[in-house]
Design an enzyme around this catalytic site. Sequence first.
Site, PDB file in Angstrom:
ATOM      1  N   ASP A 188     -40.539  15.548  22.410  1.00  0.00           N
ATOM      2  CA  ASP A 188     -40.305  16.431  23.492  1.00  0.00           C
ATOM      3  C   ASP A 188     -41.087  17.614  23.444  1.00  0.00           C
ATOM      4  O   ASP A 188     -41.192  18.423  24.418  1.00  0.00           O
ATOM      5  CB  ASP A 188     -38.901  16.242  23.748  1.00  0.00           C
ATOM      6  CG  ASP A 188     -38.546  14.889  24.509  1.00  0.00           C
ATOM      7  OD1 ASP A 188     -39.452  14.346  24.836  1.00  0.00           O
ATOM      8  OD2 ASP A 188     -37.403  14.644  24.489  1.00  0.00           O
TER       9      ASP A 188
ATOM     10  N   ASN B 221     -38.963  23.048  31.695  1.00  0.00           N
ATOM     11  CA  ASN B 221     -37.575  22.658  31.551  1.00  0.00           C
ATOM     12  C   ASN B 221     -36.699  23.670  32.008  1.00  0.00           C
ATOM     13  O   ASN B 221     -35.809  23.153  32.870  1.00  0.00           O
ATOM     14  CB  ASN B 221     -37.268  22.384  30.250  1.00  0.00           C
ATOM     15  CG  ASN B 221     -37.407  20.948  29.844  1.00  0.00           C
ATOM     16  OD1 ASN B 221     -37.364  20.086  30.627  1.00  0.00           O
ATOM     17  ND2 ASN B 221     -36.809  20.533  28.665  1.00  0.00           N
ATOM     18  N   ASP B 222     -36.657  24.864  31.528  1.00  0.00           N
ATOM     19  CA  ASP B 222     -35.415  25.720  32.048  1.00  0.00           C
ATOM     20  C   ASP B 222     -35.738  27.320  31.492  1.00  0.00           C
ATOM     21  O   ASP B 222     -36.913  27.476  30.540  1.00  0.00           O
ATOM     22  CB  ASP B 222     -34.400  25.439  31.280  1.00  0.00           C
ATOM     23  CG  ASP B 222     -34.262  25.078  29.845  1.00  0.00           C
ATOM     24  OD1 ASP B 222     -34.917  25.756  29.174  1.00  0.00           O
ATOM     25  OD2 ASP B 222     -33.606  23.962  29.243  1.00  0.00           O
TER      26      ASP B 222
ATOM     27  N   THR C 214     -31.748  17.180  32.133  1.00  0.00           N
ATOM     28  CA  THR C 214     -31.255  16.609  30.845  1.00  0.00           C
ATOM     29  C   THR C 214     -31.279  17.234  29.637  1.00  0.00           C
ATOM     30  O   THR C 214     -31.236  16.446  28.495  1.00  0.00           O
ATOM     31  CB  THR C 214     -31.858  15.150  30.857  1.00  0.00           C
ATOM     32  OG1 THR C 214     -33.428  15.439  31.095  1.00  0.00           O
ATOM     33  CG2 THR C 214     -31.667  14.139  32.163  1.00  0.00           C
TER      34      THR C 214
ATOM     35  N   TYR D 222     -30.940  21.128  27.824  1.00  0.00           N
ATOM     36  CA  TYR D 222     -29.625  22.191  27.560  1.00  0.00           C
ATOM     37  C   TYR D 222     -28.854  22.218  28.379  1.00  0.00           C
ATOM     38  O   TYR D 222     -27.588  22.653  28.371  1.00  0.00           O
ATOM     39  CB  TYR D 222     -30.573  23.709  27.494  1.00  0.00           C
ATOM     40  CG  TYR D 222     -29.881  24.444  26.607  1.00  0.00           C
ATOM     41  CD1 TYR D 222     -28.668  24.641  26.201  1.00  0.00           C
ATOM     42  CD2 TYR D 222     -30.242  26.049  26.775  1.00  0.00           C
ATOM     43  CE1 TYR D 222     -27.584  25.630  25.760  1.00  0.00           C
ATOM     44  CE2 TYR D 222     -29.555  27.170  26.033  1.00  0.00           C
ATOM     45  CZ  TYR D 222     -28.394  26.812  25.530  1.00  0.00           C
ATOM     46  OH  TYR D 222     -27.504  27.887  24.979  1.00  0.00           O
ATOM     47  N   SER D 223     -29.285  22.336  29.747  1.00  0.00           N
ATOM     48  CA  SER D 223     -28.349  22.255  30.949  1.00  0.00           C
ATOM     49  C   SER D 223     -27.517  21.304  30.847  1.00  0.00           C
ATOM     50  O   SER D 223     -26.338  21.633  31.095  1.00  0.00           O
ATOM     51  CB  SER D 223     -28.968  22.415  32.211  1.00  0.00           C
ATOM     52  OG  SER D 223     -28.008  22.218  33.448  1.00  0.00           O
TER      53      SER D 223
ATOM     54  N   SER E 233     -26.327  19.823  28.203  1.00  0.00           N
ATOM     55  CA  SER E 233     -25.090  19.996  27.168  1.00  0.00           C
ATOM     56  C   SER E 233     -24.022  21.084  27.368  1.00  0.00           C
ATOM     57  O   SER E 233     -23.136  21.206  26.896  1.00  0.00           O
ATOM     58  CB  SER E 233     -25.833  20.541  25.922  1.00  0.00           C
ATOM     59  OG  SER E 233     -26.323  21.969  26.052  1.00  0.00           O
TER      60      SER E 233
END
Length: 299
Positions: free
Chosen positions: A72, A144-145, A185, A187-188, A190
């Site tokens: 990833d 992703n973030d 799916t 860090y968010s 978690s």
Amino acid sequence: MLIGIIANITKEKVFEVVSSFTEKLKREKIDYLITKTITEKDGKLSLKISEDVISDDEIYERSDVIISVGGDGTMLATAYKAHLKNKPVLGLNLGKLGFLVETDVSQMDSVIDLLKRKEYSIEERMVLSGKCKKNQTGELIAVNDLVIEKGGWPKMIELSVTVDDEYVTTFSADGLIIATPTGSTGYSLSTGGPIVAPTTKAITLSPISPHSLTVKPIVLSSEQVIKITANSPHKDIQISCDGQRVYKFIPPLEITIKKSDRPLKLIKTSLTTYFETLRKKLLWGIDVRLNKVKTEGKD
């Protein structure tokens, strides 16, 4: 079609996989490009140096399709650069989880066959764009973030959020995760954020360890503009994009975040689906109690 191959050379068996992949492409008479970093690693790759070996930057310039060989993390790094050049990406998993990648290396033959017959689609994924006031960092891009965090400061920072020029709230926390559906799916998740289907037009805000029982994750429209002011008595506040590109700013930090005008292009095949990946990779919806009973019953 000209395929560009990017690989994580730290992964076990990566040279063997890339060698096999390029040999199969040759047999199918599919043109490809690979990077010097793959061929020059202690001569482990059994591939002749030729005009097909170029720099990493040239791969993104010249290729029609980018193949990311790794996990990833490799996929995120590849996707970031491919997005800048508006090129589609497909991932072959060599990592532990491989949630973002489309296929596993065991499906290599099927991937090549689908690419040759052009039996695939291009799925557009939202990308975040951030711009910091009074800082000369340029545009911050996140697949992703985009995470605002306290950095080296042991205590919490204060975050104030505004959406479409309307004040939302101010709270103290270790940070705030602004995630795309693709990143929901990561860090968010978690921190208690929701799973958001990848093509959903939404942006998720997930506080990191907020000092409040009432501050919860919130889902916004992808068309909304988010402004965040972060303050800290520490010397700097940190922003990380996809957990890979890290920037430090002198507080107070003021950043505006919105959907990028250009989406990320991912190659999607018939080899897997999003919900199948959720079940297999994250065990979503799987009753682990039943699995335990089945396992115990085999003794």
